[in-house]
Design a protein around this motif. Structure first.
Motif, PDB file in Angstrom:
ATOM      1  N   PHE A  96      -9.478  12.985   0.548  1.00 60.84           N
ATOM      2  CA  PHE A  96      -8.135  13.429   0.915  1.00 60.84           C
ATOM      3  C   PHE A  96      -7.905  14.918   0.698  1.00 60.84           C
ATOM      4  O   PHE A  96      -6.793  15.410   0.829  1.00 60.84           O
ATOM      5  CB  PHE A  96      -7.058  12.594   0.206  1.00 60.84           C
ATOM      6  N   CYS A 128      -3.560   4.479  -0.024  1.00 55.19           N
ATOM      7  CA  CYS A 128      -4.763   5.213  -0.398  1.00 55.19           C
ATOM      8  C   CYS A 128      -5.891   4.234  -0.714  1.00 55.19           C
ATOM      9  O   CYS A 128      -5.690   3.266  -1.448  1.00 55.19           O
ATOM     10  CB  CYS A 128      -4.479   6.084  -1.614  1.00 55.19           C
ATOM     11  N   TYR A 132      -9.947   9.512  -3.583  1.00 60.31           N
ATOM     12  CA  TYR A 132      -9.126   8.620  -4.401  1.00 60.31           C
ATOM     13  C   TYR A 132     -10.023   7.772  -5.299  1.00 60.31           C
ATOM     14  O   TYR A 132     -11.025   7.209  -4.837  1.00 60.31           O
ATOM     15  CB  TYR A 132      -8.264   7.723  -3.520  1.00 60.31           C
TER      16      TYR A 132
END
Length: 258
Positions: A219, A213, A143
């Motif tokens: 991820f 996040c 992220y």
């Protein structure tokens, strides 16, 4: 010659039969002897890998390797946008109305990439970054900013390689490739993370579906070649910090909301 051969194993081809064969071999223990020459051919920093080279059972396992803790520094600060990947920043800039994006001599609208006019309109007058991941790069994606996952959807059913041959011969590959779009709601508006599969099969693997996040959080990963595109919703204080044709590491600052 070696680099060309290895590239077939980690990016595959546009032909389903040859791609299936190469994929099977690269995931097989038979490909383990290819790991060391692959790493040497692409100048991979072996000290960054989570495990020693002999711990990986196949070329594909090595290609999708994790990194050791702490080898990537994520630029701190809630206002700083960081690169989601290791790669080459091939293009970046302001998103103008009706703009097309030149990707290896092909033009694509944001609507074609995102597959929805309403979603695309949200990012008009915002900013974009396009990252190309070569076989030498670490292939996980992270992220780029703190936020809340507000949507995740897949588009496309056919993928072509993201190498030069695939981009020349593919049927507008960025508009048709399988791609996974994640949209984050942040303190500064929405950010879309577009993961583009580089194969004629889906090679995008997500292992974190949490709604909250954190910047720098891993991820997912690409099991073979890949491209990542960021779209940033317009904000008067946003400034870009990197120029195209720049090698970027995950966690490096690429933008800031001042």
């Amino acid at each position: 010659m070696k680099r060309t051969l290895f590239k077939y194993f980690v990016e595959l081809t546009g032909h389903p039969i040859s791609s299936a064969l190469l994929k099977t071999i690269s995931k097989s223990p038979l490909s383990k002897p290819l790991i060391k020459p692959f790493a040497k051919a692409y100048g991979i920093n072996e000290s960054e890998a989570e495990y020693a080279m002999d711990r990986y059972g196949s070329l594909q396992a090595y290609f999708t390797r994790n990194l050791k803790q702490g080898v990537r520094i994520v630029e701190p600060g809630p206002r700083i946008l960081v690169s989601p990947v290791d790669g080459v920043l091939s293009a970046a800039g302001k998103i103008e109305k009706e703009q097309t994006f030149s990707i290896k001599d092909h033009l694509y609208s944001i609507k074609q990439i995102l597959g929805d006019e309403k979603v695309a309109k949200r990012y008009e007058n915002g900013f974009y970054y396009i990252f190309y991941l070569s076989p030498s790069h670490y292939h996980h994606f992270h992220y780029p900013i703190d936020g809340t996952l507000v949507s995740r959807y897949a588009l496309g059913t056919v993928s072509y390689p993201v190498n030069d041959l695939g981009l020349r011969l593919g049927d507008r590959p960025f508009a048709t490739n399988y791609r996974l779009i994640s949209e984050l709601e942040t303190s500064f508006g929405q950010v879309a993370i577009v993961k583009v599969g580089a194969l004629n099969v889906n090679s995008i693997h997500v292992h974190n579906n949490a709604k909250q996040c954190m910047k720098g959080e891993d991820f997912g990963y690409f099991s073979f070649g890949s491209t990542v595109i960021l779209f940033i919703e317009p904000h008067e204080s946003f400034q870009m910090l990197q120029k195209p044709a720049t090698d970027i590491m995950m966690g490096e600052a690429i933008g800031i909301w001042t």
